[in-house]
Design an enzyme around this catalytic site. Structure first.
Site, PDB file in Angstrom:
ATOM      1  CD  GLU A  77      -2.755   0.907   2.584  1.00  0.00           C
ATOM      2  OE1 GLU A  77      -2.913   1.885   3.327  1.00  0.00           O
ATOM      3  OE2 GLU A  77      -3.268  -0.205   2.796  1.00  0.00           O
ATOM      4  CG  ASP A  78       1.374   3.065   3.048  1.00  0.00           C
ATOM      5  OD1 ASP A  78       0.543   3.614   2.309  1.00  0.00           O
ATOM      6  OD2 ASP A  78       1.128   2.749   4.226  1.00  0.00           O
TER       7      ASP A  78
END
Length: 197
Positions: A83-84
């Protein structure tokens, strides 16, 4: 309500995990090293190194909930990678296998770059509702992640506190209902922050 912020570095976590004697410490060290490599110098919104959040979630999982499953614990350390960071679920699978990758995939929010605020909120709500269909192991990862995020909610701006409290009570508390330790922790948490209702 116990707060889980003892493990700021892998060294501190490793020593405590070795004393617990119930988990595969070398496997977790490998997962932590990969998370540190992928997250790099990334900081949380509070300004602390990203790894501190991952170690908090791992501390919740092991010291709090007593989880020992190696795939669940590895996914806990890697839960924000896809996600990051620039890493993908496929990268996680290549290093840690399909089970860990699947758990991370379940807890990875879909990308919303370029969308307006309303569209982002709708996408997040859909993601949180979808977690109700997730395997129990993925739910555990999400529950530990959210404990790390909300245990010091009072340090965030008030408007964020209210929004995050509502989101947590709406979507996360029902997920916790099937997990006795998490259900008890979140019950105490929701009472402590009841002024945000």
């Amino acid at each position: 309500m116990e707060i889980y912020i003892s493990w700021r570095t892998w060294d501190a976590a490793r020593d405590d995990l070795a004393r617990l004697g119930t988990v595969d410490v070398p496997a977790l060290e490998r997962a932590c090293a990969a998370a540190e490599r992928w997250h790099g110098d990334q900081l949380r919104p509070t300004g602390v190194p990203y790894v501190e959040h991952l170690l908090e979630a791992l501390e919740v999982m092991t010291r709090g909930a007593g989880v020992t499953d190696p795939a669940v614990l590895a996914a806990t350390l890697l839960h924000d990678v896809a996600e990051d960071t620039g890493a993908t679920v496929a990268d996680i699978e290549a290093e840690f296998g399909p089970e860990v990758a699947e758990l991370v995939d379940w807890v990875t929010k879909p990308p919303t770059a370029g969308q307006g605020r309303q569209a982002k909120r709708a996408a997040k709500a859909a993601y949180l509702r979808r977690l109700g269909e997730a395997p129990a192991e993925a739910v555990l990862v999400k529950l530990a992640d959210r404990v790390s995020n909300v245990q010091r909610l009072d340090q965030m701006p008030l408007d964020f506190q209210r929004r995050y409290y509502a989101e947590t009570t709406t979507y996360i508390l029902p997920l916790a209902a099937g997990e006795p330790w998490f259900a008890a922790w979140y019950a105490e948490w929701s009472e402590r922050f009841a002024h945000l209702r």
